[in-house]
Scaffold this motif. Structure first.
Motif, mmCIF file in Angstrom:
data_model
loop_
_atom_site.group_PDB
_atom_site.id
_atom_site.type_symbol
_atom_site.label_atom_id
_atom_site.label_comp_id
_atom_site.label_asym_id
_atom_site.label_seq_id
_atom_site.Cartn_x
_atom_site.Cartn_y
_atom_site.Cartn_z
ATOM 1 N N PRO A 44 0.791 -1.153 0.010
ATOM 2 C CA PRO A 44 0.119 -0.095 -0.008
ATOM 3 C C PRO A 44 0.983 1.311 0.000
ATOM 4 C CG PRO A 44 0.029 -1.011 2.157
ATOM 5 C CD PRO A 44 0.748 -1.979 1.198
ATOM 6 N N SER A 45 0.336 2.454 -0.479
ATOM 7 C CA SER A 45 1.090 3.646 -0.439
ATOM 8 C C SER A 45 1.079 4.206 0.824
ATOM 9 C CB SER A 45 0.501 4.469 -1.498
ATOM 10 O OG SER A 45 -0.944 4.794 -1.031
ATOM 11 N N ALA A 46 1.745 5.233 1.115
ATOM 12 C CA ALA A 46 1.787 5.910 2.400
ATOM 13 C C ALA A 46 0.471 6.665 3.081
ATOM 14 C CB ALA A 46 2.862 6.941 2.299
ATOM 15 N N VAL A 47 -0.322 6.939 1.628
ATOM 16 C CA VAL A 47 -1.604 7.684 1.820
ATOM 17 C C VAL A 47 -2.450 6.620 2.495
ATOM 18 C CG1 VAL A 47 -3.466 8.887 0.756
ATOM 19 C CG2 VAL A 47 -1.127 9.550 0.262
ATOM 20 N N ALA A 48 -2.473 5.517 1.903
ATOM 21 C CA ALA A 48 -3.353 4.351 2.322
ATOM 22 C C ALA A 48 -2.788 3.950 3.611
ATOM 23 C CB ALA A 48 -3.293 3.181 1.410
ATOM 24 N N ILE A 49 -1.824 3.846 3.969
ATOM 25 C CA ILE A 49 -1.411 3.347 5.483
ATOM 26 C C ILE A 49 -1.759 4.568 6.234
ATOM 27 C CG2 ILE A 49 0.605 2.904 6.970
ATOM 28 C CD1 ILE A 49 2.281 1.843 4.743
ATOM 29 N N PHE A 50 -1.569 5.809 6.034
ATOM 30 C CA PHE A 50 -2.103 6.799 6.902
ATOM 31 C C PHE A 50 -3.687 7.066 7.228
ATOM 32 C CE2 PHE A 50 -3.595 11.321 7.303
ATOM 33 C CZ PHE A 50 -3.146 11.666 8.630
ATOM 34 N N LEU A 51 -4.396 6.665 6.143
ATOM 35 C CA LEU A 51 -5.710 6.713 6.142
ATOM 36 C C LEU A 51 -6.377 5.457 7.084
ATOM 37 C CD1 LEU A 51 -7.060 7.962 2.565
ATOM 38 C CD2 LEU A 51 -7.045 9.143 4.558
#
Length: 94
Positions: A44-51
């Motif tokens: 997963p991308s960093a944005v997906a992990i953050f969300l």
């Protein structure tokens, strides 16, 4: 005492008198070193992990708030019940 006096032979007058022996690269140089980062772009991308982390935190805080409301309501009801019971006992005594 100096080395010359102990061994009865002349010692070095300076470090510059030492023979010169240095390591160096082999003839033709060293082989090239691969240092490029070849990291696959999987996962997963960093944005997906953050969300996902933000969603888990938000859900947990919602659960805490819900529990706090239930607990405070239970305390209020419990206190009211105790007060009513105490007043009934007081009225029965007279």
């Amino acid at each position: 005492m100096t080395e010359a006096a102990i061994r009865n032979k002349p010692g070095m007058a300076s470090v510059k008198d030492m023979p010169l022996l240095q390591d160096g690269p082999p003839p033709g140089g060293f082989a090239p070193v691969r240092y490029a980062r070849r990291i696959p772009s999987k996962g997963p991308s960093a944005v997906a992990i953050f969300l996902a982390a933000f969603g888990a935190f938000s859900w947990g805080m919602y659960q805490v708030g819900k529990g706090n409301k239930i607990r405070s309501l239970g305390l209020k009801v419990g206190v009211c019940c105790l007060m009513i019971d105490w007043s009934i006992v007081e009225l029965d005594c007279f």
